[in-house]
Design an enzyme around this catalytic site. Structure first.
Site, PDB file in Angstrom:
ATOM      1  N   ASP A   1       0.902  30.591  53.355  1.00 27.09           N
ATOM      2  CA  ASP A   1       1.756  29.483  53.832  1.00 27.09           C
ATOM      3  C   ASP A   1       2.673  29.995  54.949  1.00 27.09           C
ATOM      4  O   ASP A   1       3.889  29.995  54.807  1.00 27.09           O
ATOM      5  CB  ASP A   1       2.577  28.898  52.667  1.00 27.09           C
ATOM      6  CG  ASP A   1       3.508  29.912  52.000  1.00 27.09           C
ATOM      7  OD1 ASP A   1       3.243  31.137  52.099  1.00 27.09           O
ATOM      8  OD2 ASP A   1       4.507  29.486  51.389  1.00 27.09           O
TER       9      ASP A   1
ATOM     10  N   HIS B   1       8.188  40.681  50.939  1.00 25.91           N
ATOM     11  CA  HIS B   1       7.384  40.104  49.854  1.00 25.91           C
ATOM     12  C   HIS B   1       5.870  40.201  50.146  1.00 25.91           C
ATOM     13  O   HIS B   1       5.159  41.001  49.540  1.00 25.91           O
ATOM     14  CB  HIS B   1       7.759  38.638  49.644  1.00 25.91           C
ATOM     15  CG  HIS B   1       9.177  38.418  49.226  1.00 25.91           C
ATOM     16  ND1 HIS B   1       9.695  38.918  48.061  1.00 25.91           N
ATOM     17  CD2 HIS B   1      10.185  37.737  49.815  1.00 25.91           C
ATOM     18  CE1 HIS B   1      10.961  38.554  47.940  1.00 25.91           C
ATOM     19  NE2 HIS B   1      11.288  37.840  49.000  1.00 25.91           N
TER      20      HIS B   1
HETATM   21  C1  BDR Z   1       7.501  34.076  48.648  1.00 27.16           C
HETATM   22  O1  BDR Z   1       8.031  32.805  49.041  1.00 27.16           O
HETATM   23  C2  BDR Z   1       7.841  32.609  50.420  1.00 27.16           C
HETATM   24  O2  BDR Z   1       9.035  32.206  51.049  1.00 27.16           O
HETATM   25  C3  BDR Z   1       7.404  33.920  51.014  1.00 27.16           C
HETATM   26  O3  BDR Z   1       6.509  33.729  52.078  1.00 27.16           O
HETATM   27  C4  BDR Z   1       6.773  34.645  49.850  1.00 27.16           C
HETATM   28  O4  BDR Z   1       5.404  34.344  49.750  1.00 27.16           O
HETATM   29  C5  BDR Z   1       8.643  34.945  48.158  1.00 27.16           C
HETATM   30  O5  BDR Z   1       9.213  34.390  47.008  1.00 27.16           O
HETATM   31 CA    CA Z   2       4.189  33.325  51.601  1.00 26.79          CA
END
Ligand code: BDR
Ligand code: CA
Length: 315
Positions: free
Chosen positions: A11, A247
């Site tokens: 995403d 992340h």
């Molecule tokens: C996840 O949430 C999204 O904002 C980031 O892309 C990552 O996949 C972190 O909690």
């Molecule tokens: Ca993500």
């Protein structure tokens, strides 16, 4: 270990862009396709971003299949522009595709996943770095993918680290808990790269500055989109020195070199509503008997992960 052939379910998203570029710059990984999902923005915007990122990377040979616009059961909630900017790409002004020929394939994401996995039994790793809706829809479409897939790696969830959208829930799981319940229950070889490790991998401004100054267009692009993400981490968590949590790239780092992490397999449950919505509850003392075990990463050699990301993105 043979190289990984992956479908990246994403995403994009600033850290998704970093993850994609890390994978593209890693000889251990071949990307068969991108599948897009709502999350950091609408699926219209995340699909545009996926197409544009491949254009920036000069890899428009990789197909993009557009996926879910909303969760399986719940209505679409707040998307992640408050973290990633209005265009979900650090407010660089992306409102459209960068070239008219940039288009997703005709197939929806779930069908793309199901067909590719069934056509390549034992070969494909699904790497999901957004809400798990497309993986759940693919399982519903073709349940045999649970046996035909090589493995599944997700960025999401947490064992003991605090949540990032509720006291205990991580965003990707919270945003579609019903999908997560299906994915955690499918019985496939699932590794959870959750907040326990991703909030321990913290990248600071000197590393972003080095990317900005590098000869690599991808490194420079990451340097360009980082400030919005740095601002969020400063305002929400009080992080200093332009530091952010890494992340999604951590999931790719795990594929490249699993020895950077340590994990343990526990049976998991994911409540779909109430105050614990989207919490990934690990049964660390053996109280549940039926749900499948998930390999939960709980320790990480953060400096080595950061060095890996920096080396690959600036090469
Ligand atoms: C996840 O949430 C999204 O904002 C980031 O892309 C990552 O996949 C972190 O909690
Ligand atoms: Ca993500």
């Amino acid at each position: 270990m043979p190289p990984h052939t992956i479908i990246l379910d994403t995403d994009p998203g600033i850290d998704d862009a970093m993850a994609l570029f890390l994978a593209l710059r890693s000889p251990e990984i071949t990307i068969l396709g991108l599948t897009t999902v709502f999350g950091n923005s609408t699926v219209e915007a995340t699909t545009r971003n996926a197409l544009n990122l491949l254009h920036v990377a000069e890899r428009t040979d990789i197909p993009v299949a557009r996926g879910a616009a909303q969760p399986l059961v719940l209505p679409l909630g707040e998307t992640g522009e408050f973290v990633h900017g209005q265009d979900a790409m650090g407010d660089i002004g992306w409102t459209d595709v960068l070239a008219p020929y940039l288009k997703p394939v005709d197939q929806p994401a779930a069908q793309f996943i199901a067909e590719q996995v069934m056509a390549n039994p034992g070969q494909i790793t699904l790497v999901a770095i957004g809400p798990l809706t497309n993986l759940a829809l693919a399982l519903q479409l073709e349940p045999r993918i649970a046996q035909a897939v090589r493995s599944v790696v997700i960025m999401g969830g947490s064992v003991v680290a605090p949540g990032n959208v509720s006291p205990t829930a991580e965003a990707n799981i919270y945003n579609d808990p019903h999908a997560a319940e299906l994915v955690f229950g499918a019985g496939w070889a699932l590794t959870m790269v959750g907040l326990d490790v991703t909030t321990a991998v913290r990248m600071d401004e000197p590393r972003f500055a080095a990317l900005r100054a590098s000869a690599s267009p991808l490194g420079r692009f990451v340097g360009q989109i980082a400030p919005r993400y740095q601002q969020f981490h400063r305002e929400r968590y009080g992080y200093q020195n332009g530091t952010v949590d890494v992340h999604d790239p951590s999931a790719i780092a795990y594929l490249i070199d699993p020895s950077l992490f340590a994990g343990q397999a526990w049976r998991m449950v994911v409540p779909v509503d109430g105050p614990a919505r989207g919490t990934t509850i690990a049964d660390r003392h053996g109280h549940f008997l039926s749900t499948p075990k998930v390999n939960c990463l709980v320790e990480v050699d953060a400096p080595r992960v950061l060095d890996l990301i920096q080396a690959r993105l600036s090469a």
